[in-house]
Motif scaffolding. Structure first.
Motif, PDB file in Angstrom:
ATOM      1  N   ASN A   1      40.853  35.002  41.542  1.00 60.78           N
ATOM      2  CA  ASN A   1      41.919  35.304  42.509  1.00 60.78           C
ATOM      3  C   ASN A   1      42.149  34.165  43.507  1.00 60.78           C
ATOM      4  N   ASN A   2      41.599  32.989  43.204  1.00 60.01           N
ATOM      5  CA  ASN A   2      41.854  31.785  44.005  1.00 60.01           C
ATOM      6  C   ASN A   2      41.545  31.965  45.491  1.00 60.01           C
ATOM      7  N   ASP A   3      40.454  32.684  45.783  1.00 58.62           N
ATOM      8  CA  ASP A   3      40.059  32.849  47.182  1.00 58.62           C
ATOM      9  C   ASP A   3      38.881  31.959  47.564  1.00 58.62           C
ATOM     10  N   GLY A   4      38.470  31.078  46.635  1.00 57.91           N
ATOM     11  CA  GLY A   4      37.366  30.170  46.915  1.00 57.91           C
ATOM     12  C   GLY A   4      35.998  30.729  46.605  1.00 57.91           C
ATOM     13  N   LEU A   5      35.916  31.975  46.102  1.00 63.98           N
ATOM     14  CA  LEU A   5      34.648  32.589  45.728  1.00 63.98           C
ATOM     15  C   LEU A   5      34.662  32.909  44.240  1.00 63.98           C
ATOM     16  N   ASN A   6      33.595  32.573  43.550  1.00 65.87           N
ATOM     17  CA  ASN A   6      33.514  32.869  42.127  1.00 65.87           C
ATOM     18  C   ASN A   6      33.318  34.362  41.894  1.00 65.87           C
ATOM     19  N   ASP A   7      34.050  34.883  40.935  1.00 66.38           N
ATOM     20  CA  ASP A   7      33.961  36.274  40.525  1.00 66.38           C
ATOM     21  C   ASP A   7      33.203  36.363  39.207  1.00 66.38           C
ATOM     22  N   ILE A   8      32.930  37.567  38.753  1.00 61.84           N
ATOM     23  CA  ILE A   8      32.177  37.786  37.520  1.00 61.84           C
ATOM     24  C   ILE A   8      33.027  38.592  36.547  1.00 61.84           C
ATOM     25  N   LEU A   9      33.314  38.011  35.385  1.00 58.05           N
ATOM     26  CA  LEU A   9      33.982  38.752  34.317  1.00 58.05           C
ATOM     27  C   LEU A   9      32.916  39.269  33.361  1.00 58.05           C
ATOM     28  N   THR A  10      32.994  40.553  33.021  1.00 57.51           N
ATOM     29  CA  THR A  10      32.045  41.127  32.074  1.00 57.51           C
ATOM     30  C   THR A  10      32.784  41.828  30.943  1.00 57.51           C
ATOM     31  N   VAL A  11      32.155  41.804  29.786  1.00 52.78           N
ATOM     32  CA  VAL A  11      32.562  42.663  28.672  1.00 52.78           C
ATOM     33  C   VAL A  11      31.426  43.649  28.470  1.00 52.78           C
ATOM     34  N   ALA A  12      31.761  44.937  28.416  1.00 49.77           N
ATOM     35  CA  ALA A  12      30.738  45.967  28.276  1.00 49.77           C
ATOM     36  C   ALA A  12      31.022  46.816  27.050  1.00 49.77           C
ATOM     37  N   ASP A  13      29.965  47.081  26.279  1.00 51.69           N
ATOM     38  CA  ASP A  13      30.095  47.904  25.082  1.00 51.69           C
ATOM     39  C   ASP A  13      30.200  49.371  25.467  1.00 51.69           C
ATOM     40  N   GLN A  14      31.231  50.019  24.949  1.00 53.19           N
ATOM     41  CA  GLN A  14      31.442  51.426  25.268  1.00 53.19           C
ATOM     42  C   GLN A  14      32.196  52.075  24.103  1.00 53.19           C
TER      43      GLN A  14
END
Length: 463
Positions: free
Chosen positions: A69-82
């Motif tokens: 989101n370009n706010d200067g903080l790294n985010d976490i993308l996850t893929v979860a099995d469901q």
């Protein structure tokens, strides 16, 4: 810090007194603790695990870190099995270890994911391959300032697939490289976010993993592909095609990562070889790889691992998980292709399905992320523990090759160096005085110089 060590020693002593100490899992844990105290130089210090989501109905299988989101903080993308569909979530970083999950997509079995700005708008996109057991498809998701639009690219063979998003022809646009079970395919960007139909490379056979790096130092990204007989190296022909160049290893390989582990300017490869653990293959500079040593000798599953500098010394270290035991560990790169024993980061006392790394708190040190039926992080505090003596960010030396004396131009003119031979064996420790180092009595040959003040290992030839 002292209180931390006292606490850990006390816990260890209490642990030894428990009657179940001979339990295999606990024995392994105790060995990690012993290694932690006896062999680690403790430059990398990880926080206790911080659980950022314990409400998942699924378990995390893939992790990537980027600022979505370009706010200067790294985010976490996850893929979860469901069941019946896998889910893609982004945990937006609010700061102070607070993450807000947002559901992005639900698809059939998602087997791979990578992230990059695919259309040149400065917003990080991602691509996946998903399959339903009989067919699979490759798609990329355009980040429209927080809303993601799916773009279907192609149907692919289902099986062991991987996607890598990088610029393979040096035109400034991100391309899509996909391992499609029996071949790998490069889809070049025609315009930002617009891709050609793709060109297929490699003889059709079963492949299990893929890595991309510049293995022959020509400025173009090459490709290594894991197979049942080791791994194959394909060189990039100036962005136009790939040619099979060399092979290495003889075991079934299920994982590949690359980095300049010995700081000689060439990208080396660590492979996960089934039943043989994590093994190091060194690069001669021309993309010929030779088995050097086993970094972690074990029959456990180590398909989840990464290479990144974890202790702020400029050398790529290794982090991995012992999935069945639920233990996250790191292995220190001690230079000259020598590595420590595994050092325990955290014992989750349960299965770990995924791991990743990235700077989550803007301290320029890579933190670690762990995926299970909950999602946790361990903050890396090595930046605050870096030795204060390490102040020489720029250093020059001459002549090279050298006959008698080596001269240094640096801020500090008086310091101590370790001299090692080409096998990494310590030959001597001596002083540099007024920027001058005597090598007169050394036999001719290749030597490496190490010092706290050096940003990396120095290679010199003694004539």
């Amino acid at each position: 810090m002292i209180a931390f060590f006292i606490s850990m020693i006390f816990k260890y002593l209490v642990f030894l007194s428990k009657p179940n100490f001979l339990n295999m899992k606990h024995t392994l844990f105790s060995l990690f603790l012993l290694n932690f105290f006896l062999f680690s130089n403790l430059k990398a210090q990880f926080s206790p695990a911080i659980i950022i989501d314990d409400q998942q109905e699924e378990f995390t299988s893939l992790i990537k870190v980027a600022d979505f989101n370009n706010d200067g903080l790294n985010d976490i993308l996850t893929v979860a099995d469901q069941f019946p569909l896998d889910v893609v979530k982004i945990y937006y970083n609010e700061g102070n270890n607070v993450f807000s999950p947002v559901l992005i997509e639900e698809r059939d079995n998602i087997v791979t994911v990578d992230v990059a700005d695919l259309n040149g708008d400065t917003w990080i996109d991602f691509a996946i391959i998903s399959d339903n057991g009989t067919e699979a498809n490759l798609s990329w998701y355009e980040n429209q300032q927080g809303n993601f639009e799916r773009h279907f690219l192609a149907n692919v063979d289902w099986g062991m697939n991987k996607v890598i998003l990088k610029d393979f022809n040096n035109d400034g646009m991100t391309d899509i490289l996909s391992l499609e079970h029996t071949v790998f395919v490069l889809r070049k960007a025609i315009n930002p976010g617009v891709f050609d139909d793709g060109e297929t490379f490699a003889n059709p056979t079963e492949y299990y993993a893929m890595n991309a790096n510049d293995y022959n130092n020509d400025g173009f990204l090459d490709v290594s592909v894991a197979s049942a007989t080791g791994f194959l190296v394909f060189l990039n022909n100036s962005g136009n095609s790939f040619s099979h160049f060399s092979n290495a290893g003889s075991s079934i390989v299920f994982g590949l990562e690359s980095a300049d582990l010995d700081q000689d300017g060439d990208m080396d490869i660590v492979s996960y070889d089934t039943l043989q653990g994590l093994r190091l293959y060194t690069n001669d500079g021309n993309a010929n790889f030779t088995f050097h040593s086993t970094i972690l000798d074990s029959s456990d599953d180590f398909s989840i691992f990464g290479l990144v500098d974890l202790n702020c010394d400029g050398l790529p270290d290794l982090h991995t998980v012992i999935s069945q035991a639920g233990q996250a560990v790191w292995i220190e790169n001690q230079g000259f292709n020598m590595f420590s024993a595994p050092i325990l980061i955290h014992d989750f006392d349960g299965l770990i399905y995924a791991s990743g790394n990235g700077d989550l708190n803007n301290d320029d040190a890579p933190d670690l992320i762990f995926g299970r039926d909950d999602l946790g992080i361990a903050l890396n505090e090595c930046a605050g523990l870096t030795l204060v003596e390490n102040v020489n960010l720029e250093i020059q030396f001459y002549p090279n090759p050298v006959h008698d004396f080596l001269y240094f131009t640096s801020k500090d003119q008086n310091f101590e160096v370790q001299v090692l031979d080409e096998t990494g064996r310590l030959v001597r420790v001596q002083k540099v005085t007024n920027g001058k180092l005597s090598l007169k009595t050394l036999p001719s040959g290749l030597y490496f110089l190490k010092s706290v003040g050096f940003p990396k290992v120095i290679k010199v030839i003694k004539q």
